[in-house]
Design a protein around this motif. Structure first.
Motif, short mmCIF file in Angstrom:
data_model
loop_
_atom_site.label_atom_id
_atom_site.label_comp_id
_atom_site.label_asym_id
_atom_site.label_seq_id
_atom_site.Cartn_x
_atom_site.Cartn_y
_atom_site.Cartn_z
N ALA A 126 0.83 -1.21 0.00
CA ALA A 126 0.00 0.00 0.00
C ALA A 126 0.87 1.26 0.00
O ALA A 126 0.54 2.25 -0.65
CB ALA A 126 -0.94 0.00 1.21
N ARG A 127 1.98 1.22 0.71
CA ARG A 127 2.90 2.37 0.71
C ARG A 127 3.47 2.62 -0.68
O ARG A 127 3.61 3.76 -1.12
CB ARG A 127 4.06 2.14 1.70
CG ARG A 127 3.64 2.26 3.14
CD ARG A 127 4.84 1.95 4.04
NE ARG A 127 4.39 1.66 5.38
CZ ARG A 127 4.33 2.56 6.35
NH1 ARG A 127 4.71 3.79 6.13
NH2 ARG A 127 3.90 2.21 7.55
N ILE A 128 3.80 1.53 -1.37
CA ILE A 128 4.32 1.67 -2.73
C ILE A 128 3.25 2.25 -3.65
O ILE A 128 3.52 3.14 -4.46
CB ILE A 128 4.82 0.30 -3.26
CG1 ILE A 128 6.07 -0.12 -2.45
CG2 ILE A 128 5.12 0.36 -4.75
CD1 ILE A 128 6.49 -1.55 -2.67
N LEU A 129 2.00 1.79 -3.51
CA LEU A 129 0.89 2.32 -4.31
C LEU A 129 0.70 3.81 -4.05
O LEU A 129 0.62 4.61 -4.99
CB LEU A 129 -0.40 1.56 -3.99
CG LEU A 129 -1.66 2.08 -4.68
CD1 LEU A 129 -1.59 1.83 -6.18
CD2 LEU A 129 -2.90 1.43 -4.09
N VAL A 130 0.67 4.20 -2.78
CA VAL A 130 0.48 5.62 -2.44
C VAL A 130 1.66 6.45 -2.94
O VAL A 130 1.47 7.55 -3.45
CB VAL A 130 0.26 5.79 -0.91
CG1 VAL A 130 0.34 7.26 -0.51
CG2 VAL A 130 -1.08 5.21 -0.50
N GLN A 131 2.86 5.91 -2.83
CA GLN A 131 4.04 6.65 -3.30
C GLN A 131 3.95 6.89 -4.80
O GLN A 131 4.26 7.98 -5.28
CB GLN A 131 5.31 5.87 -2.96
CG GLN A 131 6.57 6.66 -3.17
CD GLN A 131 6.66 7.88 -2.27
OE1 GLN A 131 6.26 7.84 -1.12
NE2 GLN A 131 7.17 8.97 -2.80
#
Length: 157
Positions: A118-123
């Motif tokens: 999810a962090r990668i998606l948001v980034q």
């Protein structure tokens, strides 16, 4: 990641809040945009505890989303939370009467990742934040203009 906007509506706060809590109408709008919507309860209130499960197309995949109303203070505040995979989302709208026939609406939307994917998606989405902010503002503005027009055309009480 946060998005927010503020708009003025030529309608009383009670009228605006009534339309913000017209969940049946909002469900129909979501379905027209290709989102599958199912209520968690057939007899849910137009208040805290109302909830939905949704299937939302995002970035070429169908994402499952659980949403629930967590705050409802008529005609001032309406807040909802949603969870999808490792993302926690919160949307909050605040209505401030400027006059008997004019309301200022502030809408904020926040996405918080809870997992690495999810962090990668948001980034990756952060690179397009300016574009997404403009799209968010445009959609909210269009909805607010629609409410103003609807109030102007509505029979006076």
């Amino acid at each position: 990641m946060k998005f927010s906007t503020r708009q003025d509506i030529e309608a009383p706060a009670e009228f605006v809040f009534e339309h913000f809590t017209d969940f049946e109408g909002l469900e129909r709008q979501a379905m027209r945009r290709g989102i599958e919507v199912a209520r968690k309860s057939t007899h849910q209130p137009r208040d805290v505890g109302a909830g939905w499960t949704l299937k939302v197309p995002f970035r070429g995949k169908i994402r499952d989303l659980d949403a629930e109303i967590v705050e409802c203070d008529a005609p001032n505040t309406l807040a909802a939370t949603a969870v999808s995979g490792g993302l926690n989302m919160e949307i909050k709208s605040e209505l401030v009467p400027l006059s008997p026939q004019r309301t200022r609406v502030t809408i904020g939307y926040e996405v918080r990742p809870k997992t690495l994917s999810a962090r990668i998606l948001v980034q990756s989405v952060k690179f397009a934040k300016a574009t997404l902010q403009k799209r968010f503002e445009k959609r909210v503005k269009k909805y607010c203009e629609h409410l103003s027009e609807q109030y102007q055309g509505a029979p006076k009480r």
